[in-house]
Design a protein around this motif. Structure first.
Motif, PDB file in Angstrom:
ATOM      1  N   THR A 117      -7.821  -8.736  -1.494  1.00 31.35           N
ATOM      2  CA  THR A 117      -6.868  -8.546  -0.396  1.00 31.35           C
ATOM      3  C   THR A 117      -5.490  -8.990  -0.880  1.00 31.35           C
ATOM      4  N   ALA A 118      -4.457  -8.730  -0.082  1.00 32.00           N
ATOM      5  CA  ALA A 118      -3.102  -9.113  -0.474  1.00 32.00           C
ATOM      6  C   ALA A 118      -2.962 -10.637  -0.472  1.00 32.00           C
ATOM      7  N   GLY A 119      -2.218 -11.187  -1.457  1.00 35.40           N
ATOM      8  CA  GLY A 119      -1.903 -12.614  -1.473  1.00 35.40           C
ATOM      9  C   GLY A 119      -1.159 -12.969  -0.194  1.00 35.40           C
ATOM     10  N   VAL A 156       5.517  -6.120  10.232  1.00 35.69           N
ATOM     11  CA  VAL A 156       6.755  -5.634   9.627  1.00 35.69           C
ATOM     12  C   VAL A 156       6.525  -5.517   8.124  1.00 35.69           C
ATOM     13  N   VAL A 157       6.783  -4.333   7.575  1.00 30.57           N
ATOM     14  CA  VAL A 157       6.708  -4.131   6.126  1.00 30.57           C
ATOM     15  C   VAL A 157       8.108  -3.718   5.698  1.00 30.57           C
ATOM     16  N   THR A 158       8.758  -4.520   4.850  1.00 29.98           N
ATOM     17  CA  THR A 158      10.157  -4.231   4.538  1.00 29.98           C
ATOM     18  C   THR A 158      10.511  -4.675   3.122  1.00 29.98           C
ATOM     19  N   ILE A 186       2.182 -14.215   6.279  1.00 30.83           N
ATOM     20  CA  ILE A 186       3.083 -13.495   5.367  1.00 30.83           C
ATOM     21  C   ILE A 186       2.248 -13.038   4.180  1.00 30.83           C
ATOM     22  N   GLU A 187       2.448 -11.760   3.795  1.00 21.37           N
ATOM     23  CA  GLU A 187       1.661 -11.210   2.692  1.00 21.37           C
ATOM     24  C   GLU A 187       2.558 -10.568   1.658  1.00 21.37           C
ATOM     25  N   GLU A 188       2.046 -10.483   0.434  1.00 22.43           N
ATOM     26  CA  GLU A 188       2.706  -9.655  -0.564  1.00 22.43           C
ATOM     27  C   GLU A 188       2.513  -8.200  -0.148  1.00 22.43           C
ATOM     28  N   GLY A 189       3.526  -7.376  -0.392  1.00 19.70           N
ATOM     29  CA  GLY A 189       3.409  -5.963  -0.056  1.00 19.70           C
ATOM     30  C   GLY A 189       2.598  -5.226  -1.113  1.00 19.70           C
ATOM     31  N   LEU A 190       1.669  -4.396  -0.671  1.00 15.51           N
ATOM     32  CA  LEU A 190       0.864  -3.579  -1.582  1.00 15.51           C
ATOM     33  C   LEU A 190       1.299  -2.131  -1.420  1.00 15.51           C
ATOM     34  N   THR A 191       0.962  -1.314  -2.408  1.00 22.37           N
ATOM     35  CA  THR A 191       1.266   0.111  -2.293  1.00 22.37           C
ATOM     36  C   THR A 191       0.031   0.922  -2.665  1.00 22.37           C
ATOM     37  N   PRO A 193      -2.410   4.769  -1.306  1.00 21.28           N
ATOM     38  CA  PRO A 193      -2.906   5.443  -0.113  1.00 21.28           C
ATOM     39  C   PRO A 193      -3.805   4.528   0.712  1.00 21.28           C
ATOM     40  N   GLU A 194      -3.786   4.713   2.021  1.00 23.60           N
ATOM     41  CA  GLU A 194      -4.633   3.908   2.908  1.00 23.60           C
ATOM     42  C   GLU A 194      -5.850   4.709   3.354  1.00 23.60           C
ATOM     43  N   VAL A 195      -6.945   3.995   3.536  1.00 19.91           N
ATOM     44  CA  VAL A 195      -8.185   4.604   4.032  1.00 19.91           C
ATOM     45  C   VAL A 195      -8.753   3.712   5.119  1.00 19.91           C
ATOM     46  N   PHE A 216      -1.941   7.615  10.181  1.00 19.19           N
ATOM     47  CA  PHE A 216      -0.501   7.628   9.897  1.00 19.19           C
ATOM     48  C   PHE A 216       0.160   6.639  10.843  1.00 19.19           C
ATOM     49  N   LYS A 217       0.570   5.484  10.307  1.00 15.74           N
ATOM     50  CA  LYS A 217       0.973   4.376  11.169  1.00 15.74           C
ATOM     51  C   LYS A 217       2.432   4.420  11.622  1.00 15.74           C
ATOM     52  N   ARG A 218       3.303   5.016  10.789  1.00 12.81           N
ATOM     53  CA  ARG A 218       4.730   4.997  11.137  1.00 12.81           C
ATOM     54  C   ARG A 218       5.059   6.110  12.126  1.00 12.81           C
ATOM     55  N   PRO A 226       9.422   2.477  12.564  1.00 11.56           N
ATOM     56  CA  PRO A 226       8.523   1.353  12.852  1.00 11.56           C
ATOM     57  C   PRO A 226       7.049   1.746  12.891  1.00 11.56           C
ATOM     58  N   ASN A 227       6.187   0.731  12.721  1.00 14.19           N
ATOM     59  CA  ASN A 227       4.750   0.938  12.863  1.00 14.19           C
ATOM     60  C   ASN A 227       4.405   1.206  14.317  1.00 14.19           C
ATOM     61  N   THR A 228       3.353   2.011  14.497  1.00 13.46           N
ATOM     62  CA  THR A 228       2.852   2.338  15.830  1.00 13.46           C
ATOM     63  C   THR A 228       1.356   2.028  15.848  1.00 13.46           C
ATOM     64  N   LEU A 275      -8.097  -0.234   4.374  1.00 13.32           N
ATOM     65  CA  LEU A 275      -8.025  -0.493   2.934  1.00 13.32           C
ATOM     66  C   LEU A 275      -6.832   0.196   2.316  1.00 13.32           C
ATOM     67  N   MET A 276      -6.303  -0.401   1.266  1.00  7.98           N
ATOM     68  CA  MET A 276      -5.259   0.258   0.486  1.00  7.98           C
ATOM     69  C   MET A 276      -5.780   0.441  -0.928  1.00  7.98           C
ATOM     70  N   LEU A 277      -5.677   1.656  -1.434  1.00 12.43           N
ATOM     71  CA  LEU A 277      -6.149   1.952  -2.793  1.00 12.43           C
ATOM     72  C   LEU A 277      -4.986   1.690  -3.738  1.00 12.43           C
ATOM     73  N   VAL A 284      -8.517  -4.926   0.871  1.00 14.47           N
ATOM     74  CA  VAL A 284      -8.598  -4.903   2.337  1.00 14.47           C
ATOM     75  C   VAL A 284      -7.249  -5.337   2.909  1.00 14.47           C
ATOM     76  N   ILE A 285      -6.665  -4.490   3.756  1.00 13.61           N
ATOM     77  CA  ILE A 285      -5.415  -4.808   4.439  1.00 13.61           C
ATOM     78  C   ILE A 285      -5.729  -5.567   5.727  1.00 13.61           C
ATOM     79  N   GLU A 286      -6.775  -5.131   6.406  1.00 15.59           N
ATOM     80  CA  GLU A 286      -7.139  -5.769   7.671  1.00 15.59           C
ATOM     81  C   GLU A 286      -8.551  -5.354   8.058  1.00 15.59           C
ATOM     82  N   TYR A 287      -9.148  -6.155   8.931  1.00 13.35           N
ATOM     83  CA  TYR A 287     -10.354  -5.723   9.619  1.00 13.35           C
ATOM     84  C   TYR A 287     -10.029  -5.577  11.093  1.00 13.35           C
TER      85      TYR A 287
END
Ligand code: AMP
Ligand code: GLY
Length: 423
Positions: A117-119, A156-158, A186-191, A193-195, A216-218, A226-228, A275-277, A284-287
């Motif tokens: 998962t992200a730091g 917020v992802v920025t 607070i997390e490190e940003g990952l890049t 595709p998301e699944v 598609f979150k934005r 913004p995220n939706t 998940l982010m590949l 894992v981004i979130e559960y």
């Protein structure tokens, strides 16, 4: 059986639609439901966030199975209250729903389970200086999340350190999301595709992945703005073939369920792994502790086995019937009201839904709609309708969905034009 669907969104409409097709279901009741769900069964009012009111309703209706749609009732303990009356419910109890109710706890479970998962680091109300200092240690992409529930909007992802700092201040002060943000992650940003992988769990050995979907979150085309809660989705996902699903089960879902088990927490219901590949492998981004919305609207129409049977078996504690999907593709496009996600406008008259539904392969799932006494359908929330289409390929389903969207209108209606375009 009589099945009660708890909720009023597009996800719950899709669930009710699937249950209404089951030969094992005699009656679908929806609480509180929406005008779309009202075409499938009776709708009765209830405050879904009040476990005692819900449990009383379940008794009054003599419901054989209650399926809970959203996270807020689950975190509030609706399943515990229903089970306390000796009745069956599909969804995790409060102790397991805490996985979504607290992102800090979720991260702790992930770390203990050894799931990639992200730091991250978690901070509370008195920790502003430490939180701002932690931001400085990250490189380039900053992620700030409320610990508590915020309807998918508390992230917020920025790439702007100034914006990330501002978010930290607004969250911790309670200005942005009230108590949900007074604790944050607070997390490190990952890049990558998301699944979204939705896994059917029975609290024991049974954990069966459903077909993956992509959300598609934005708010804007090209993933801008913004995220939706989610602006559209499709399934199947070419970047997540069967071998990848098995890998995600082995590296993420199975160890998480085992870690919960070690903590004495039984997980029953849908476990949704976001998940982010990444270039370093899937993380894992979130559960989430329920079906995704709008992922549910593209996964459920592809299911060829009986969802009511699967939910009943899971609620009883033992998945037995095989879960099967068609080879067809499904795409859903969310039609949202003006001002969504910041300040959606309600009350606009919606036209063209029946014309859209007349298209081949199209299903329109209602979310934020209401029917006036005079019969007019009006907007009543941010995400209003999910225009969903099944087709032979993702491109075919996409063409059908957008052709149906073109039938529908109201003042200020907005939707993304690029859902599933890259698939
Ligand atoms: P969440 O509510 O945690 O799923 O976050 C909502 C969305 O924010 C995710 O679907 C991602 O698009 C994005 N996001 C969350 N965490 C990260 C991260 N660590 N790096 C990059 N994007 C993220
Ligand atoms: N579509 C994202 C969610 O349901 O949380």
């Amino acid at each position: 059986m009589r099945i009660l669907v708890l909720g009023s969104g597009g996800r719950e409409h899709a669930l009710a639609w699937a249950f209404a097709r089951s030969p094992d279901v005699d009656e679908v009741v929806c609480a509180p439901g929406n005008p779309g769900m009202a075409t499938l069964g009776r709708c009765v009012p209830v405050d879904v966030t009040d476990p005692h009111a819900v449990a009383q309703l379940v008794d009054d209706l003599d419901a054989d199975l209650t399926v809970v749609g959203a996270e807020v009732p689950l975190v509030a303990g609706v399943v515990d209250a229903i089970e306390a009356r000796g009745r069956l419910a599909f969804g995790p109890r409060a102790a397991a729903a805490h996985l979504e109710g607290s992102k800090a706890w979720m991260k702790e479970v992930l770390a203990a389970a050894g799931v990639p998962t992200a730091g991250h680091a978690a901070f509370g109300a008195g920790d502003e200086e430490q939180a701002l200092a932690y931001l400085e240690t990250l490189s380039g992409l900053y992620v700030v999340k409320t610990d508590g529930l915020a309807a998918g909007k508390g992230v917020v992802v920025t790439d702007s350190l100034a914006d990330a700092r501002a978010a930290v201040r607004e969250y911790l002060s309670g200005a942005a999301f009230g108590d949900a943000g007074r604790r944050l992650v607070i997390e490190e940003g990952l890049t990558g595709p998301e699944v979204s992988l939705l896994v059917l769990c029975d609290g024991g050995e049974g954990a069966v992945p459903l077909a993956p979907a992509q959300d598609f979150k934005r708010i804007g085309d090209g993933d801008t703005g913004p995220n939706t809660g989610g602006m559209g989705a499709y399934s199947p996902v070419p970047v997540a073939p069967e071998a990848m699903v098995q890998e995600l089960m082995r590296t993420a879902v199975t160890p998480t369920l085992a870690e919960l088990g070690r903590r004495g927490v039984e997980y029953r219901g849908i476990l949704y792994a976001g998940l982010m590949l990444t270039p370093d492998g899937p993380k894992v981004i979130e559960y989430n502790v329920r079906f995704g919305d709008p992922e549910c609207e593209v996964v459920v129409p592809r299911l060829t086995s009986d969802l009511a049977v699967h939910c009943l078996e899971a609620a009883r504690g033992r998945l037995e019937s095989p879960v099967r999907f068609s080879d067809a593709a499904c795409v859903t496009v969310v039609l949202a009201s003006e001002g969504y996600p910041a300040s959606p406008r309600s009350g606009d008259v919606i036209t063209g839904v029946e014309a859209a539904e007349a298209h081949d392969g199209v299903l329109v799932f209602h979310a934020g709609t209401k029917r006036d006494d005079d019969g007019a359908l009006r907007t009543a929330g941010g995400r209003v309708l999910n225009v969903t289409a099944v087709g032979s390929t993702v491109a075919d389903a996409r063409d059908r969905a957008y052709a149906a969207c073109a039938e529908i209108s109201w003042p200020g209606m907005q939707y993304r034009r690029d859902i599933a375009a890259s698939a």
